[in-house]
Motif scaffolding. Structure first.
Motif, PDB file in Angstrom:
ATOM      1  N   PHE A 178      -4.872   5.967  -9.758  1.00  0.00           N
ATOM      2  CA  PHE A 178      -5.055   3.971  -8.652  1.00  0.00           C
ATOM      3  C   PHE A 178      -3.927   3.417  -9.667  1.00  0.00           C
ATOM      4  O   PHE A 178      -3.259   2.771  -9.543  1.00  0.00           O
ATOM      5  N   VAL A 187      -3.606   3.228  -2.976  1.00  0.00           N
ATOM      6  CA  VAL A 187      -4.085   1.968  -2.905  1.00  0.00           C
ATOM      7  C   VAL A 187      -3.934   1.213  -2.229  1.00  0.00           C
ATOM      8  O   VAL A 187      -2.332   1.313  -2.193  1.00  0.00           O
ATOM      9  N   SER A 242       0.788  -0.903   0.005  1.00  0.00           N
ATOM     10  CA  SER A 242       0.540   0.100  -0.170  1.00  0.00           C
ATOM     11  C   SER A 242       0.856   1.450  -0.022  1.00  0.00           C
ATOM     12  O   SER A 242       1.313   1.843   1.183  1.00  0.00           O
ATOM     13  N   ALA A 262     -11.112  -2.012  -6.888  1.00  0.00           N
ATOM     14  CA  ALA A 262     -10.598  -0.977  -7.893  1.00  0.00           C
ATOM     15  C   ALA A 262     -11.077  -1.676  -9.242  1.00  0.00           C
ATOM     16  O   ALA A 262     -10.796  -1.440  -9.844  1.00  0.00           O
ATOM     17  N   ILE A 311      -6.495  -4.871  -6.746  1.00  0.00           N
ATOM     18  CA  ILE A 311      -5.881  -3.540  -6.629  1.00  0.00           C
ATOM     19  C   ILE A 311      -7.557  -2.936  -5.532  1.00  0.00           C
ATOM     20  O   ILE A 311      -8.699  -2.961  -5.954  1.00  0.00           O
ATOM     21  N   ARG A 312      -7.388  -2.160  -4.432  1.00  0.00           N
ATOM     22  CA  ARG A 312      -8.588  -1.783  -3.387  1.00  0.00           C
ATOM     23  C   ARG A 312      -7.878  -0.286  -3.527  1.00  0.00           C
ATOM     24  O   ARG A 312      -7.142   0.130  -2.886  1.00  0.00           O
ATOM     25  N   ASP A 313      -8.918   0.699  -2.889  1.00  0.00           N
ATOM     26  CA  ASP A 313      -9.210   1.526  -2.388  1.00  0.00           C
ATOM     27  C   ASP A 313      -8.711   1.485  -1.437  1.00  0.00           C
ATOM     28  O   ASP A 313      -9.823   1.386  -0.022  1.00  0.00           O
ATOM     29  N   ARG A 341      -0.473   4.030  -9.367  1.00  0.00           N
ATOM     30  CA  ARG A 341       0.249   3.787  -8.367  1.00  0.00           C
ATOM     31  C   ARG A 341       0.467   2.259  -8.470  1.00  0.00           C
ATOM     32  O   ARG A 341       1.432   1.658  -7.499  1.00  0.00           O
ATOM     33  N   ALA A 342      -0.967   1.533  -8.266  1.00  0.00           N
ATOM     34  CA  ALA A 342      -0.685   0.005  -8.645  1.00  0.00           C
ATOM     35  C   ALA A 342       0.960  -0.796  -9.149  1.00  0.00           C
ATOM     36  O   ALA A 342       1.556  -1.792  -8.527  1.00  0.00           O
TER      37      ALA A 342
END
Length: 367
Positions: A295, A199, A195, A265, A256-258, A298-299
């Motif tokens: 997002f 994200v 993290s 996400a 991928i999660r908020d 970033r991921a």
């Protein structure tokens, strides 16, 4: 009458079970994790069930197998059990184990499995087989760490407590094998996630099936996919296999999660992992409602930075349809460089074929 066989590893003692073990066996057989993977274990587990287990152990010894109680060498505390079923018609034994809740995470199952295996080989065993459910990460880790070699997948080998068909990973050790632990090319994530505060990447899991299906059902996602849109069965298998694929070094599959809401996400993966080349491919998809917020950049950055810091990968590649500008912008922002063009590689839903733009990110050189 049980034999007097005793195995010592220094920290552990393996001995035949006794009536004095019965209360501890009941306690060790009554937690949720044990019930989850030992489908035939009675719930609730009683002293009568433990007595039945003791009778089974006697039969197992009489038939040429073995059943050991695992205890702490210093305190004598009950820690679990490891057993060898009698040889089948091919002369192969099979091994199984369970560890009490209070003894997990300390290498007990690995040490006991290794010790019981070596004991059996000293007694003349030629081959020992081990099966672990594809979602049973602790058992899979034991198999690899105890020197067992993966031989395949036993599809729908049994049914779970709720009736679902479960696949098992088939392992074996031969007397001639070295018994060295398998090298883990893709180490598991520290804390189970990555993290940056915006994200969060976490291993794909069965809870992600519905969100994953909704994502690939979006035309703006499926238009860039290779092959047909996956069915619910295919997506569920993907989610259930994610841990095994990662542990065996085949691929890394992440949701991928908020980070603020924990909402699903999108999806990102490292696939086509090729240790001999030190290369893997990154692929990804993002739900429309999460686009335009950085997002995916970033991921991808989180995953490639982790890969270069924690694996031997030297090259991470990506392939994008020449018309997929959004995906190409993500790769450029992360630092990938355009390397080549493969003409008419990607089949498109309308029957045409798209050119593939190949991208490359090399391991950063130390200054």
């Amino acid at each position: 009458m049980l034999p007097r066989e005793v195995i010592s590893t220094g920290a552990l003692i393996l001995r035949p079970p006794s009536r004095e073990d019965l209360p501890a066996i009941v306690r060790a057989s009554s937690d949720d994790e044990t019930a989850r993977f030992l489908y035939r274990l009675p719930i609730p587990y009683t002293l009568d069930d433990a007595a039945g287990y003791l009778a089974m152990a006697q039969r197992r010894w009489a038939e040429g197998g073995a059943e050991f109680t695992i205890v702490d060498a210093g305190s004598g505390q009950y820690l679990g059990a490891v057993g060898l079923r009698s040889p089948d018609e091919r002369g192969a034994l099979s091994i199984g184990y369970r560890v009490a809740e209070w003894a997990r995470g300390k290498g007990v199952a690995t040490a006991a499995t290794r010790a019981a295996s070596e004991w059996a080989f000293d007694k003349g065993a030629r081959r020992i087989e081990l099966h672990a459910e594809v979602e049973n990460m602790p058992s899979l880790r034991v198999a690899y760490a105890a020197g067992y070699v993966q031989e395949g997948i036993a599809r729908e080998r049994t049914r779970t407590r709720d009736g679902r068909a479960a696949d098992f990973v088939a392992f074996a050790r031969l007397a001639a094998d070295s018994g060295e632990p398998a090298e883990q090319y893709l180490p598991l994530l520290d804390g189970g996630e990555l993290s940056d505060g915006v994200v969060r990447l976490a291993q794909l899991a069965p809870r992600d099936v519905g969100d994953f299906l909704a994502m690939v059902g979006e035309e703006s996602v499926s238009r860039w996919m290779i092959g047909p849109v996956p069915t619910a069965d295919v997506v569920e298998r993907r989610c259930r296999y994610a841990g095994y694929w990662w542990l065996s070094g085949q691929r890394a599959e992440l949701a991928i999660r908020d980070a603020a809401t924990d909402a699903f996400a999108g999806h990102i993966q490292l696939v086509q992992v090729t240790p001999s080349l030190g290369q893997a491919m990154v692929g990804y998809s993002l739900r429309p409602s999460f686009r335009g917020r950085g997002f995916m950049t970033r991921a991808v950055r989180l995953l490639v930075d982790w890969a270069f810091a924690n694996t031997a990968l030297h090259r991470i590649v990506a392939g994008t349809d020449v018309a997929n500008d959004a995906s190409q912008r993500v790769l450029q922002r992360v630092g990938f460089t355009r390397e080549s063009l493969q003409r008419e590689l990607f089949p498109r839903p309308d029957g045409t074929r798209g050119d593939d733009v190949e991208w490359l990110l090399l391991r950063p050189r130390l200054s």
